[in-house]
Design an enzyme around this catalytic site. Sequence first.
Site, PDB file in Angstrom:
ATOM      1  N   HIS A  27       0.854  -1.195   0.000  1.00 37.67           N
ATOM      2  CA  HIS A  27       0.000   0.000   0.000  1.00 37.67           C
ATOM      3  C   HIS A  27       0.890   1.245   0.000  1.00 37.67           C
ATOM      4  O   HIS A  27       1.985   1.221   0.563  1.00 37.67           O
ATOM      5  CB  HIS A  27      -0.901  -0.022   1.244  1.00 37.67           C
ATOM      6  CG  HIS A  27      -1.936   1.055   1.213  1.00 37.67           C
ATOM      7  ND1 HIS A  27      -1.697   2.343   1.621  1.00 37.67           N
ATOM      8  CD2 HIS A  27      -3.225   1.023   0.774  1.00 37.67           C
ATOM      9  CE1 HIS A  27      -2.802   3.059   1.470  1.00 37.67           C
ATOM     10  NE2 HIS A  27      -3.738   2.286   0.965  1.00 37.67           N
ATOM     11  N   GLU A  83      -3.721   2.793  -6.931  1.00 40.98           N
ATOM     12  CA  GLU A  83      -4.165   3.891  -6.053  1.00 40.98           C
ATOM     13  C   GLU A  83      -3.251   5.097  -6.218  1.00 40.98           C
ATOM     14  O   GLU A  83      -2.173   5.135  -5.622  1.00 40.98           O
ATOM     15  CB  GLU A  83      -4.102   3.466  -4.583  1.00 40.98           C
ATOM     16  CG  GLU A  83      -5.227   2.621  -4.098  1.00 40.98           C
ATOM     17  CD  GLU A  83      -5.471   2.862  -2.598  1.00 40.98           C
ATOM     18  OE1 GLU A  83      -6.625   2.969  -2.197  1.00 40.98           O
ATOM     19  OE2 GLU A  83      -4.468   2.945  -1.841  1.00 40.98           O
ATOM     20  N   ILE A  86      -5.663   9.721  -2.232  1.00 44.37           N
ATOM     21  CA  ILE A  86      -6.060   8.952  -1.048  1.00 44.37           C
ATOM     22  C   ILE A  86      -6.560   9.891   0.049  1.00 44.37           C
ATOM     23  O   ILE A  86      -5.904  10.862   0.384  1.00 44.37           O
ATOM     24  CB  ILE A  86      -4.893   8.082  -0.528  1.00 44.37           C
ATOM     25  CG1 ILE A  86      -4.575   6.983  -1.539  1.00 44.37           C
ATOM     26  CG2 ILE A  86      -5.219   7.476   0.830  1.00 44.37           C
ATOM     27  CD1 ILE A  86      -3.392   6.110  -1.166  1.00 44.37           C
TER      28      ILE A  86
END
Lengths: 223, 223, 223, 223
Positions: free
Chosen positions: C93, C141, C146
């Site tokens: 991530h 992503e 985010i």
Amino acid sequence: MKSERYLILNLKSFTESFGSNSADIGRIAKGASEEYGVSVIVCPPAPWLSAVAETGAETYAQHCDPCGPGAFTGFTSPEMIKATGATGILMNHSEHKLKLHEVEFLVDSCRRIGLSATVCADTVNTVAAVSALGPHIVAIEPPELIGTGISVSSARPEIITRAIDAVRKINGSVPVIAGAGITGEQDVKRSVELGASGALVASAIVRSGSRRELIYRMASELL
Amino acid sequence: MKSERYLILNLKSFTESFGSNSADIGRIAKGASEEYGVSVIVCPPAPWLSAVAETGAETYAQHCDPCGPGAFTGFTSPEMIKATGATGILMNHSEHKLKLHEVEFLVDSCRRIGLSATVCADTVNTVAAVSALGPHIVAIEPPELIGTGISVSSARPEIITRAIDAVRKINGSVPVIAGAGITGEQDVKRSVELGASGALVASAIVRSGSRRELIYRMASELL
Amino acid sequence: MKSERYLILNLKSFTESFGSNSADIGRIAKGASEEYGVSVIVCPPAPWLSAVAETGAETYAQHCDPCGPGAFTGFTSPEMIKATGATGILMNHSEHKLKLHEVEFLVDSCRRIGLSATVCADTVNTVAAVSALGPHIVAIEPPELIGTGISVSSARPEIITRAIDAVRKINGSVPVIAGAGITGEQDVKRSVELGASGALVASAIVRSGSRRELIYRMASELL
Amino acid sequence: MKSERYLILNLKSFTESFGSNSADIGRIAKGASEEYGVSVIVCPPAPWLSAVAETGAETYAQHCDPCGPGAFTGFTSPEMIKATGATGILMNHSEHKLKLHEVEFLVDSCRRIGLSATVCADTVNTVAAVSALGPHIVAIEPPELIGTGISVSSARPEIITRAIDAVRKINGSVPVIAGAGITGEQDVKRSVELGASGALVASAIVRSGSRRELIYRMASELL
């Protein structure tokens, strides 16, 4: 009331610590703690912190990330550890060392939110250094003895006494415990005779076929 | 013979430090050092360590990897730094922090091979901690002031005096210097008045249009 | 039989994910998963992996350390995650990035022990790179979105289509899901229209006052 | 005009690479490069990048930090490397691995400022992954053979051909070179026969008593 003596059981990442094993050890620790009036603390892998805390055993995390709660993916903060019911953090173990300012951050976080901070170090000088940060407990573990079955208290007794002396000068109130190669109650006894406030044990307990007996015998030697 | 006063110039990774700039600053530092009988030390980027050392200036690396010589690709060991002609290492800067045991390794390596170890820390407690490792110099730099132009000696004088007190208790022989936001000779003067043995300066020097004058004025205030 | 559509709920380290919250979300996820025949996967903090897995929800860890079981203090291995009852790992991530060889190690470990490996990447090129390692799912992503509430599917639709194209060329069988700024079911719908196999959602769910409704509406748009 | 064949000499951190040694190897590399019309590239430790570049040899750094110029203490940016006169960066060596997004950052920085990016990887899958990032050269080095004297081209020829195949599918224009255990010209010859565009050599050159002869013989086998 408990004496200021500590037996910390580091369950590491052994498969023998997975699943219900951690809580099983938690129950034994709680019993030994009550029997002898000492602190027998269990450090399970992170996924089983709650399960151990629910046994009523004193429970510490094996490590903690130097962050707070928030938008952090895959980190374990002091606040998260507290939310599991654990009451402390073992940190800077020689298998998982931290930056100096991270140790400071974690010790300060522990103090602020009411967790106990046990900081490991593997030399006399680094034991002295971390004692200046105001932890609850300092653990000295010469890494060359970890997992060997040759205990620090028999092979390197002077490292324990020198570590204790160093801490006394800097921050006299901090208890020092000794780890590395601790396999039997005689190693715990010897550590206490050298002035230590207890012992840090790992594979000897996790991999023992008679965990209960060994934990009780070790706890009994803390006094 | 030089007094035990230090002006450390951290050239960081500014483009103004590239190429011949580092050696230019080295020549100025050497001149100021001789003029005032103090240590004016230059910390260039790694590629220009030799060029600065060849000017005759005292030269420290800005960082060092905790390893020795050998089959390590892309690391800079204490031995490598010594081979450039540099005489010391600045380490654990708040922009490049180290693990506690790495600081110990590097301080010990410096002692063994004859380099000076200057260890940075950014709080009173971590200053105390690193002083227990036996460095040659400790530098306190509150990171929130770095690069601001607001000097630690004017904005946070108590952090300097508390750091000095903490070091005195643990390892009385270690000089403490102060950094962060140092832009003029008055900041150096004030640091010395507070008991510091000198100052750590970065952008104010590197980006000054009159580097020579500024370095000389700062060096003159060390006494 | 479930379609190959995924809604992954990353609970991060928010206090709203602590304690019983994770399992509460697990129960909702299980319900939505059954209702719509899609995978609604919950990624709780490590201490609550077991609690979520016990709800019957598909459970992934938010991160994993690249090691096996053994004498490792404070690390979380793939084997440990499997022992909690979880069935997969979210990794790399943008808040917890890994070295390339660590991603490879973890993807290989997941394959070997029967966990699903979802690998995040935040650019088209790194999505392409990780797809070469053979993960089960790739998540794109863009980190700048985010937590903003501006969804990748509305603000940067081309990054989703380009990521899908890049993966198709290298490893056509890997599903691509999209994350960052996903706040409502319309963002999930749009991601699927662009060719994605689902979405990765975090704060919108964790901090929602009506988690159940939102999860169900998002899951319904996967089809 | 040079052919697209490469002999990259990684001088690592051996003491035999310190001081004038790096430039000595630079001069030999320049001669061999001109003699055979191939690229013989020298990767010295960071402190000797300028000294090698001044010999006229093609010079690459052994590593680079993923940052730009600025207020960074003790980091080496692509821009800094370019300022030394070096023309490229070797990165992600198995002794100094990077995060995936760091490799991407560095490859992109190299492209932008005109440096050559040679990215190492130690398995077929990670070679494939890094080729998706658009490097100038990819080097495959099975780490278990590094420093053994058993060459990848004799012991694991299939890893070279599979790596080349993998790169051809993803990014056909990227040359692949082979490293690990390369000690003699026959290892270079065999690598080229297997389809590689050259070889990556370290200890065999640095520690040879007849560096000049060995470098020339290796360079001659690139054609």
